[in-house]
Design a protein around this motif. Sequence first.
Motif, PDB file in Angstrom:
ATOM      1  N   GLU A 107       0.829  -1.205   0.000  1.00 41.19           N
ATOM      2  CA  GLU A 107       0.000   0.000   0.000  1.00 41.19           C
ATOM      3  C   GLU A 107       0.858   1.246   0.000  1.00 41.19           C
ATOM      4  O   GLU A 107       2.009   1.227   0.443  1.00 41.19           O
ATOM      5  N   THR A 169       3.840   0.354   6.900  1.00 42.13           N
ATOM      6  CA  THR A 169       3.992   0.853   5.533  1.00 42.13           C
ATOM      7  C   THR A 169       5.230   1.733   5.377  1.00 42.13           C
ATOM      8  O   THR A 169       5.901   1.680   4.351  1.00 42.13           O
ATOM      9  N   PRO A 302      -4.981   4.909   0.591  1.00 46.32           N
ATOM     10  CA  PRO A 302      -5.498   3.871   1.494  1.00 46.32           C
ATOM     11  C   PRO A 302      -6.249   4.418   2.684  1.00 46.32           C
ATOM     12  O   PRO A 302      -7.026   3.704   3.322  1.00 46.32           O
ATOM     13  N   LYS A 304      -6.812   6.258   6.538  1.00 43.57           N
ATOM     14  CA  LYS A 304      -6.476   5.800   7.886  1.00 43.57           C
ATOM     15  C   LYS A 304      -7.534   4.864   8.465  1.00 43.57           C
ATOM     16  O   LYS A 304      -7.282   4.145   9.412  1.00 43.57           O
ATOM     17  N   ASP A 305      -8.728   4.907   7.882  1.00 45.00           N
ATOM     18  CA  ASP A 305      -9.811   4.032   8.319  1.00 45.00           C
ATOM     19  C   ASP A 305      -9.795   2.804   7.409  1.00 45.00           C
ATOM     20  O   ASP A 305     -10.067   2.900   6.210  1.00 45.00           O
ATOM     21  N   THR A 306      -9.469   1.646   7.965  1.00 41.90           N
ATOM     22  CA  THR A 306      -9.316   0.451   7.138  1.00 41.90           C
ATOM     23  C   THR A 306     -10.633  -0.022   6.519  1.00 41.90           C
ATOM     24  O   THR A 306     -10.625  -0.723   5.504  1.00 41.90           O
ATOM     25  N   GLN A 307     -11.760   0.366   7.105  1.00 38.78           N
ATOM     26  CA  GLN A 307     -13.053  -0.073   6.573  1.00 38.78           C
ATOM     27  C   GLN A 307     -13.508   0.788   5.404  1.00 38.78           C
ATOM     28  O   GLN A 307     -13.996   0.278   4.396  1.00 38.78           O
ATOM     29  N   GLY A 309     -11.500   3.392   3.958  1.00 41.12           N
ATOM     30  CA  GLY A 309     -10.417   3.936   3.137  1.00 41.12           C
ATOM     31  C   GLY A 309     -10.329   5.444   3.204  1.00 41.12           C
ATOM     32  O   GLY A 309      -9.616   6.066   2.420  1.00 41.12           O
ATOM     33  N   ASP A 311      -9.530   9.143   5.177  1.00 39.10           N
ATOM     34  CA  ASP A 311      -8.632   9.746   6.166  1.00 39.10           C
ATOM     35  C   ASP A 311      -9.355  10.941   6.766  1.00 39.10           C
ATOM     36  O   ASP A 311      -9.510  11.973   6.113  1.00 39.10           O
TER      37      ASP A 311
END
Length: 446
Positions: A107, A169, A302, A304-307, A309, A311
Amino acid sequence: MKKRKIFFLISSIFLVSCENEELLDAKLSTIIKQQSLEPLPKVENNNPELFKLGQALFFDKILSGNKDISCATCHHPQFGTVDCLSLGAGTKGQGLCKDREKAEGREFVPRNSPELFNKGLSLWHAMFWDGRIELQENGQIRTPAGKDTPEGLINVLAAQALFPITSRTEMRGLKGDIAVDGTKNELAEIEDGKFVEIWDKVMDRILSIQEYVQMFEKAYPGKTQFTIADYANAVATYEGVAFSMGNTPWDEYLRGNKKALKYEAKLGAVLFYGKAGCYQCHSGPLFTDQKYHNIGVPQFGPGKDTQTGLDMGRYHVTGNPDDKYKFRTPSLRNLLVTAPYLHNGAYDSLEKVIKHHMNPEKYLRQYNPLENGIPEDLAKTLKNDEQTINDILSTLDINIPQLTDEEISYLVEFLKALTSPDVYNEEKMESTIPERVPSGLPIDRI
């Protein structure tokens, strides 16, 4: 007679210009007094051995899990202390500056690499785009490590140096990674959030090299045990001294040299502290209030929120819905060498950034990543659905008046005057790079 008339005409124009410039200087003199503006102080090298240690650590890839990336890779002095990219390629990436490419299956780093100019000054009390490192009123430094934050950190810049080495990352890598020397990446095997364990392993790596042990002993006379705080303070000392640049045309003007600024830059300064109102957020000698604002920056990468995508900036630190999409006001110093701009490098020119400020909703809705130098694979991650746009606009807090193209050009000239000539001095910038590092790993350089 015609020649004489032409001479008188030119003389008259010159006199009017001089009178206008004198008027501008008078206006700026009033502004300087009202705003209590002062030239930026310089950070002196009061501990050469600590500086030397920090310099080596800053350029040594031994700090990264895969031994393939150093602090300098993303904050290179020959590239304006940034990496020239909107979002960084991180560990396993190849190349430097605009030639750097992300490894397949990896990523992008979620945010733009911030510049390091003048970060060693005590004027700073917040680091990172979301301010997750802050100097509190009680003098304590708050970090994501909470109670595990090491004691003895000299400033917020030192605290900042603790965290890129913990990021998968940026520098640490993924579980199962093999380092460039064929060894297992033991740093990546540690669970996320176990900061102390990661820091201890990094120090084990560093102190397994006898030359580093000797450098630490020279930098910290009388000490025999060294901690991650000693690493961080050394890196911060190097960064603070090496990238201290308070000799811009604007600083020289503040020191009394009225010829230091071009006429157009003076017009831009009057706009900056007047009609345009830029100074309200870009205040003080650092040109930042170090507060958090939502200016409607488009979302891609990408996040910061993985669900989702997304920020959401400051919200990820505070959990306060009012802080969604707010990011720390960046300093405006040395802007000419730190593009692309904003927390995700959304714009590749100052003119575009200014125009976005004037009409954030329009520029958010019409944003074209490819027209701003965003690589195609990253451009595909643009979140421009109506729900996201409306969510961003719901906490928008910017109010900039409309400016003409001519006024924008004057503002840009003033912003140019905030850039130190040192950043163009190849010999000076190269002098911040060590000849070698104790690990023997290669150094990133042009």
